[in-house]
Design a protein around this motif. Structure first.
Motif, PDB file in Angstrom:
ATOM      1  N   ALA A 256       0.831  -1.204   0.000  1.00  0.00           N
ATOM      2  CA  ALA A 256       0.000   0.000   0.000  1.00  0.00           C
ATOM      3  C   ALA A 256       0.868   1.257   0.000  1.00  0.00           C
ATOM      4  O   ALA A 256       0.555   2.243  -0.690  1.00  0.00           O
ATOM      5  N   ARG A 257       1.949   1.227   0.725  1.00  0.00           N
ATOM      6  CA  ARG A 257       2.836   2.393   0.780  1.00  0.00           C
ATOM      7  C   ARG A 257       3.517   2.639  -0.566  1.00  0.00           C
ATOM      8  O   ARG A 257       3.673   3.791  -0.980  1.00  0.00           O
ATOM      9  N   VAL A 258       3.924   1.568  -1.224  1.00  0.00           N
ATOM     10  CA  VAL A 258       4.541   1.725  -2.543  1.00  0.00           C
ATOM     11  C   VAL A 258       3.554   2.356  -3.516  1.00  0.00           C
ATOM     12  O   VAL A 258       3.894   3.285  -4.272  1.00  0.00           O
ATOM     13  N   ARG A 259       2.334   1.877  -3.522  1.00  0.00           N
ATOM     14  CA  ARG A 259       1.319   2.411  -4.441  1.00  0.00           C
ATOM     15  C   ARG A 259       0.989   3.862  -4.111  1.00  0.00           C
ATOM     16  O   ARG A 259       0.772   4.686  -5.005  1.00  0.00           O
ATOM     17  N   GLU A 260       0.964   4.170  -2.825  1.00  0.00           N
ATOM     18  CA  GLU A 260       0.726   5.556  -2.399  1.00  0.00           C
ATOM     19  C   GLU A 260       1.867   6.457  -2.871  1.00  0.00           C
ATOM     20  O   GLU A 260       1.639   7.568  -3.376  1.00  0.00           O
ATOM     21  N   LEU A 261       3.093   5.979  -2.726  1.00  0.00           N
ATOM     22  CA  LEU A 261       4.254   6.760  -3.132  1.00  0.00           C
ATOM     23  C   LEU A 261       4.255   6.983  -4.641  1.00  0.00           C
ATOM     24  O   LEU A 261       4.609   8.065  -5.124  1.00  0.00           O
ATOM     25  N   ALA A 262       3.817   5.965  -5.397  1.00  0.00           N
ATOM     26  CA  ALA A 262       3.818   6.061  -6.861  1.00  0.00           C
ATOM     27  C   ALA A 262       2.878   7.148  -7.368  1.00  0.00           C
ATOM     28  O   ALA A 262       3.081   7.694  -8.457  1.00  0.00           O
ATOM     29  N   LYS A 263       1.857   7.462  -6.593  1.00  0.00           N
ATOM     30  CA  LYS A 263       0.881   8.476  -7.000  1.00  0.00           C
ATOM     31  C   LYS A 263       1.350   9.891  -6.683  1.00  0.00           C
ATOM     32  O   LYS A 263       0.727  10.864  -7.122  1.00  0.00           O
ATOM     33  N   THR A 264       2.448   9.994  -5.933  1.00  0.00           N
ATOM     34  CA  THR A 264       2.989  11.302  -5.558  1.00  0.00           C
ATOM     35  C   THR A 264       3.895  11.806  -6.672  1.00  0.00           C
ATOM     36  O   THR A 264       4.739  11.069  -7.179  1.00  0.00           O
ATOM     37  N   GLY A 265       3.717  13.038  -7.053  1.00  0.00           N
ATOM     38  CA  GLY A 265       4.487  13.607  -8.161  1.00  0.00           C
ATOM     39  C   GLY A 265       5.980  13.481  -7.962  1.00  0.00           C
ATOM     40  O   GLY A 265       6.508  13.829  -6.899  1.00  0.00           O
ATOM     41  N   GLY A 266       6.663  12.978  -8.981  1.00  0.00           N
ATOM     42  CA  GLY A 266       8.115  12.880  -8.960  1.00  0.00           C
ATOM     43  C   GLY A 266       8.675  11.719  -8.154  1.00  0.00           C
ATOM     44  O   GLY A 266       9.896  11.616  -7.993  1.00  0.00           O
ATOM     45  N   MET A 267       7.796  10.832  -7.663  1.00  0.00           N
ATOM     46  CA  MET A 267       8.249   9.754  -6.785  1.00  0.00           C
ATOM     47  C   MET A 267       8.206   8.376  -7.437  1.00  0.00           C
ATOM     48  O   MET A 267       8.450   7.370  -6.772  1.00  0.00           O
ATOM     49  N   LEU A 268       7.904   8.312  -8.728  1.00  0.00           N
ATOM     50  CA  LEU A 268       7.714   7.009  -9.359  1.00  0.00           C
ATOM     51  C   LEU A 268       8.987   6.169  -9.323  1.00  0.00           C
ATOM     52  O   LEU A 268       8.949   4.960  -9.057  1.00  0.00           O
ATOM     53  N   ARG A 269      10.117   6.778  -9.586  1.00  0.00           N
ATOM     54  CA  ARG A 269      11.374   6.014  -9.583  1.00  0.00           C
ATOM     55  C   ARG A 269      11.672   5.461  -8.194  1.00  0.00           C
ATOM     56  O   ARG A 269      12.136   4.320  -8.055  1.00  0.00           O
ATOM     57  N   ILE A 270      11.426   6.252  -7.171  1.00  0.00           N
ATOM     58  CA  ILE A 270      11.654   5.782  -5.804  1.00  0.00           C
ATOM     59  C   ILE A 270      10.691   4.647  -5.475  1.00  0.00           C
ATOM     60  O   ILE A 270      11.067   3.664  -4.816  1.00  0.00           O
ATOM     61  N   ALA A 271       9.445   4.738  -5.961  1.00  0.00           N
ATOM     62  CA  ALA A 271       8.480   3.660  -5.748  1.00  0.00           C
ATOM     63  C   ALA A 271       8.935   2.380  -6.440  1.00  0.00           C
ATOM     64  O   ALA A 271       8.761   1.274  -5.906  1.00  0.00           O
ATOM     65  N   LEU A 272       9.521   2.497  -7.615  1.00  0.00           N
ATOM     66  CA  LEU A 272      10.033   1.314  -8.316  1.00  0.00           C
ATOM     67  C   LEU A 272      11.214   0.714  -7.562  1.00  0.00           C
ATOM     68  O   LEU A 272      11.328  -0.513  -7.440  1.00  0.00           O
ATOM     69  N   GLU A 273      12.085   1.558  -7.054  1.00  0.00           N
ATOM     70  CA  GLU A 273      13.208   1.062  -6.250  1.00  0.00           C
ATOM     71  C   GLU A 273      12.688   0.327  -5.021  1.00  0.00           C
ATOM     72  O   GLU A 273      13.183  -0.753  -4.657  1.00  0.00           O
ATOM     73  N   GLY A 274      11.684   0.912  -4.383  1.00  0.00           N
ATOM     74  CA  GLY A 274      11.084   0.256  -3.224  1.00  0.00           C
ATOM     75  C   GLY A 274      10.465  -1.084  -3.572  1.00  0.00           C
ATOM     76  O   GLY A 274      10.556  -2.048  -2.812  1.00  0.00           O
ATOM     77  N   SER A 275       9.846  -1.168  -4.741  1.00  0.00           N
ATOM     78  CA  SER A 275       9.251  -2.429  -5.191  1.00  0.00           C
ATOM     79  C   SER A 275      10.317  -3.488  -5.402  1.00  0.00           C
ATOM     80  O   SER A 275      10.133  -4.667  -5.058  1.00  0.00           O
ATOM     81  N   ALA A 276      11.445  -3.091  -5.978  1.00  0.00           N
ATOM     82  CA  ALA A 276      12.541  -4.038  -6.197  1.00  0.00           C
ATOM     83  C   ALA A 276      13.056  -4.581  -4.874  1.00  0.00           C
ATOM     84  O   ALA A 276      13.368  -5.771  -4.748  1.00  0.00           O
ATOM     85  N   THR A 277      13.157  -3.711  -3.872  1.00  0.00           N
ATOM     86  CA  THR A 277      13.619  -4.127  -2.552  1.00  0.00           C
ATOM     87  C   THR A 277      12.602  -5.025  -1.868  1.00  0.00           C
ATOM     88  O   THR A 277      12.955  -6.043  -1.275  1.00  0.00           O
ATOM     89  N   LEU A 278      11.338  -4.649  -1.955  1.00  0.00           N
ATOM     90  CA  LEU A 278      10.277  -5.420  -1.310  1.00  0.00           C
ATOM     91  C   LEU A 278      10.152  -6.804  -1.930  1.00  0.00           C
ATOM     92  O   LEU A 278       9.992  -7.809  -1.243  1.00  0.00           O
ATOM     93  N   GLY A 279      10.207  -6.871  -3.272  1.00  0.00           N
ATOM     94  CA  GLY A 279      10.168  -8.162  -3.948  1.00  0.00           C
ATOM     95  C   GLY A 279       8.832  -8.861  -3.904  1.00  0.00           C
ATOM     96  O   GLY A 279       8.771 -10.092  -4.007  1.00  0.00           O
ATOM     97  N   ASP A 280       7.753  -8.106  -3.793  1.00  0.00           N
ATOM     98  CA  ASP A 280       6.412  -8.706  -3.722  1.00  0.00           C
ATOM     99  C   ASP A 280       5.858  -8.881  -5.134  1.00  0.00           C
ATOM    100  O   ASP A 280       5.630  -7.896  -5.839  1.00  0.00           O
ATOM    101  N   PRO A 281       5.597 -10.116  -5.580  1.00  0.00           N
ATOM    102  CA  PRO A 281       5.082 -10.327  -6.942  1.00  0.00           C
ATOM    103  C   PRO A 281       3.715  -9.703  -7.186  1.00  0.00           C
ATOM    104  O   PRO A 281       3.341  -9.510  -8.346  1.00  0.00           O
ATOM    105  N   ALA A 282       2.993  -9.362  -6.136  1.00  0.00           N
ATOM    106  CA  ALA A 282       1.696  -8.704  -6.318  1.00  0.00           C
ATOM    107  C   ALA A 282       1.846  -7.337  -6.973  1.00  0.00           C
ATOM    108  O   ALA A 282       0.881  -6.809  -7.533  1.00  0.00           O
ATOM    109  N   LEU A 283       3.037  -6.770  -6.928  1.00  0.00           N
ATOM    110  CA  LEU A 283       3.275  -5.457  -7.534  1.00  0.00           C
ATOM    111  C   LEU A 283       3.660  -5.541  -9.012  1.00  0.00           C
ATOM    112  O   LEU A 283       3.765  -4.520  -9.682  1.00  0.00           O
ATOM    113  N   ILE A 284       3.869  -6.753  -9.527  1.00  0.00           N
ATOM    114  CA  ILE A 284       4.348  -6.911 -10.900  1.00  0.00           C
ATOM    115  C   ILE A 284       3.421  -6.285 -11.948  1.00  0.00           C
ATOM    116  O   ILE A 284       3.909  -5.605 -12.871  1.00  0.00           O
TER     117      ILE A 284
END
Length: 431
Positions: A256-284
């Motif tokens: 939920a935090r990753v998806r929230e971050l992705a909706k914030t302007g200019g934060m998409l790359r950080i959200a992708l980095e967070g997704s890579a670290t988290l490693g949750d396939p639900a985010l694929i």
């Protein structure tokens, strides 16, 4: 034009100087390549070993040249970069020359940029050889900028400086204190957790970050919240914070935090980095959607690889650049954007092909089960990743190992390739 030389010795001297000067320039250049390679998804411990071998060959040329080699390195200190500071430091320390080392420090110790080269050189040199210099840097009467180099030198070797570290976490100089706070986590100094918790509220951002980072690495659950603040603020430490900010959270909350971050302007790359670290396939599915955004497509492809282990080029899931994308600075001299393309070495994903590939595999992965390169984050797999994964994957694996063994020093994925090979062979497995 005819050149006359008084003696053959004079000609030989000029040739020698020219050759040795080339060794110095090449060593500095290869250090800069190495500085990129230790973070690159295109590199691993074996490519790092090969690059280090090339670099050491030029350092050998300087060593063999004796006084001439040192004087050429010293001359480069007139207008040095971090690579020149690295080269001069290695040669000075190899010679056991205290005066030469002091000359490097006089030129470079106060510059954070040049100090990176010095610290790298202190880590490059075998510990038994460099320890006498590190001890001098940590002398009680040494200025903070030298204490900083001493703490950093011990930390990159993953050797504990003992009482000097405990003193430095209370230093009045924020740069020295921040390096000591970072070293506390790198060295597994759980006894310093009380000091780390206090420093999380420091007036200095750099101290707050490294206190939170080390506390999280040592198992303090409250530190993850402090790191999350660095992520959402999107400052200089946002990307570094990803490695620990999400991994200790409940998977549903982290998603939920990753998806929230992705909706914030200019934060998409950080959200992708967070997704890579988290490693949750639900985010694929969301990661695949990001492959349609030109400026983030390749980084989304890298995130997909970090989670699934799928090599886009190897699986022929790569394609041409998205239409309209221009990498790096333009040829317009009036264009204020001069930044280089950070994803230059990453493949362009073919979004439709990636989607089709994932459709045949996603049922085998349960949401909430964290993956690294396609397999659950478990001790035996982490060891395999440290042996053969890309540098970002190895960084993630090293952090996961430290979270499993909180008093074990963080595996140094940026150390000399030969030293890493030896450490991996001695480790054999991770309990």
């Amino acid at each position: 034009m005819r050149l006359d030389f008084a003696t053959k010795d004079g000609l030989d001297s000029m040739v020698l100087t020219d050759i040795v000067g080339s060794h110095a320039q090449n060593a500095a250049f290869l250090w800069h390549l190495r500085d990129v390679a230790v973070r690159s998804p295109a590199d691993n411990v074996e490519t790092l070993y090969q690059l280090d071998d090339r670099l050491d060959a030029h350092l050998d040329g300087l060593r063999i040249a004796g006084d001439v080699g040192w004087e050429i390195c010293a001359a480069e200190l007139a207008d040095p970069g971090a690579g020149e500071a690295f080269t001069a430091t290695v040669i000075a320390v190899d010679r056991g020359d205290v005066r030469a080392f002091a000359r490097v420090l006089a030129h470079a110790a106060r510059s954070p940029l040049l100090a990176r080269g010095i610290v790298s050189a202190l880590g490059w040199t075998p510990f038994f050889h460099v320890k006498q210099f590190l001890d001098e840097l940590l002398a009680d009467d040494a200025p903070p900028e030298l204490n900083y180099l001493g703490i950093a030198g011990f930390a990159v070797h993953r050797h504990d400086p003992g009482a000097a570290l405990a003193r430095a976490v209370h230093a009045a100089d924020p740069r020295l204190q921040a390096r000591a706070l970072r070293a506390s986590g790198e060295l597994g100094r759980a006894d310093l957790l009380p000091e780390l918790r206090i420093a999380i509220d420091s007036d200095h951002e750099v101290c707050r970050f490294w206190a939170a980072w080390s506390a999280a690495l040592l198992g303090d659950p409250a530190a993850s919240e402090a790191l999350w603040k660095f992520m959402v603020e999107g400052g200089a430490f946002a990307m570094r914070a990803c490695g620990l900010a999400l991994s200790r959270l409940d998977p549903a909350i982290a998603r939920a935090r990753v998806r929230e971050l992705a909706k914030t302007g200019g934060m998409l790359r950080i959200a992708l980095e967070g997704s890579a670290t988290l490693g949750d396939p639900a985010l694929i599915p969301w990661v695949i959607d990001c492959m349609a955004i030109p400026e983030h497509a390749r980084f989304a492809g890298w995130t997909f690889t970090m989670i699934t282990g799928c090599d886009l080029a190897e699986q022929t899931l790569d394609g041409p650049p998205l239409e309209g994308f221009q990498a790096g600075p333009s040829e317009d001299p009036g264009d204020p954007n001069v930044a280089l393309d950070p994803d230059e070495r990453l493949p362009w994903p073919d979004r439709a092909a990636v989607q089709a590939w994932w459709a045949t595999r996603d049922a085998s992965h349960l949401p909430g089960k964290r993956l690294l390169l396609g397999r659950p984050i478990e001790p035996a797999w982490l060891w395999q990743v440290l042996r053969g994964g890309s540098q970002p994957a190895r960084t993630a694996a090293a952090i996961e190992v430290s979270l499993l063994h909180r008093k074990r020093p963080l595996f140094a994925v940026r150390a000399r390739g030969s030293r890493q090979r030896q450490a991996i062979s001695e480790m054999r497995t991770i309990d």
